[in-house]
Enzyme design. Sequence first.
Site, PDB file in Angstrom:
ATOM      1  CG  ASP A  19      83.475  25.466  29.335  1.00  0.00           C
ATOM      2  OD1 ASP A  19      83.156  26.668  29.455  1.00  0.00           O
ATOM      3  OD2 ASP A  19      84.347  24.925  30.036  1.00  0.00           O
TER       4      ASP A  19
ATOM      5  CE  LYS B   5      83.843  27.931  32.279  1.00  0.00           C
ATOM      6  NZ  LYS B   5      85.082  27.483  31.631  1.00  0.00           N
TER       7      LYS B   5
ATOM      8  NE  ARG C 270      86.772  27.658  20.791  1.00  0.00           N
ATOM      9  CZ  ARG C 270      87.695  26.730  21.080  1.00  0.00           C
ATOM     10  NH1 ARG C 270      88.021  25.831  20.166  1.00  0.00           N
ATOM     11  NH2 ARG C 270      88.288  26.709  22.252  1.00  0.00           N
TER      12      ARG C 270
END
Length: 496
Positions: free
Chosen positions: A345, A275, A349
């Site tokens: 990233d 990120k 999930r």
Amino acid sequence: MPNVRLVAAPDLTGVVVLPVRPVAEPAEDGPAAELVEAGGALPAEVIAEATAFLAEAEATGTAGSTAILPRPARTPGKLIFVGVGDADEAGWRAAGAAVTRALGKGPAATVLLPAGATGDVVRGLAEGLHLGAYRFTVPAGFNEAGPEPADIALATGGDFAAELTTASVVAAATSLARDWTNAPSSVKSPEWLAGVMASAGDRPGLDGVGGRAEVTVRDEAWLTAEGFGGVLAVGGGSVNRPRLVEASWNPEGATTHVVLVGKGITFDTGGISIKPVAFMKLMRKDMGGAAAVIAAVHAAAALRLPVRVTALAPLAENMVSGSAFRPGDIVRHYGGLTSETTNSDAEGRLVLADAMAYAVDRLAPDQLIDLATLTGAAAVALGKTMAALFSPDDALATALADAAEAAGERTWRMPLADEYADGLHSDIADLYSAPPAVGTISAALFLREFAGDLRDRWAHLDMSPPSWSDSVDGVLAKGATGWGVRTLVRYLTTLA
């Protein structure tokens, strides 16, 4: 949290809080706010002075607004006017938070409730009083004692002990989730977080109230033996090894079993798909879903709700190292489904998928609900105050949305658009983890694949936007909101 108690006879010698509401049809030169009838507890001359002050102070009566009238050397010594707006539960909740902030660390206070106050009024006010007092401090946020609580008496002739207990427990659980989410990731390893989640029943407000949740913590060896490939992949780049926390409340006679699954990424660098710094700064909050579901089970136990509920919190730290998982890797999840990593990233999930598949296979729930700070796309769609709600079950979706609204949390139902499902198909695995388009919807569609036989009794709440508040706002302090605890407890109560 403040000490909130019920009294039949109000103490008028100190600080007295007077609820006010907007005047329905204000006169051109008259006040815009009026006192909510408080059972005739105040002398007539004090009521006259208060009415005149409301006009001079230009009080509006909107929910959460305040005005203060000092009265030195007189009785009462100070009047605090607090707006309740439409005088519904939400208005009283906002009023409670405003009262707590207006009092600060000041003396004890008495709130004069209307003679016809209902349970919703008392619960809303008490929740607001507790939640508005929340402050995250170190070490108080790490399960140690905080400052001495304020004393607030609610003057009413009714018996609302049950509502007061419910408000206290729900606020304590919400504060617990806020503490865990606010805690810095330098402390909050998966192992540390699992430990404090297991001991949460000892926290003030939850201990000794009612029942107690049973909590089991599974380590990396267990995760490996059971095939939790998603959790192991995401946690593989960190020296802090992953954990799975399972908290359960199983009262005798319960006929419904709800499993809650919460994303628990204790810090998210994005992994190899790293990120930008600006997006990484607040990634200590990426376990807000796990905090909410575990805290909700502790609350359900403390309230002795007659419904069986289990929470699963897969905990991992997504770091960059030589052992981190890579874009293009194939992950084999619990139960055997495989996913091709398209972006490290999009890790949340992957851990949710393992826990959901485990829940369906081993816990046999009647309903499956997951909460996750999952996608930035949810904030693009819905802004900062709403969670995206997905479910193929109309009744479940409506019940969750209604519970959120009653709790003062907001959702918006989003479509599980099957036309986007083709984008999940990988050439070398069962699924792509993160197709390039429709981020929030494709994430929900990915998770649906792991709901198995429960896919028609499953709901997904992407609560990334409302999990964090940038400022003090009503019952929210700046920082973690504990979003989802109040919604889940309300929902579980409807099942009871």
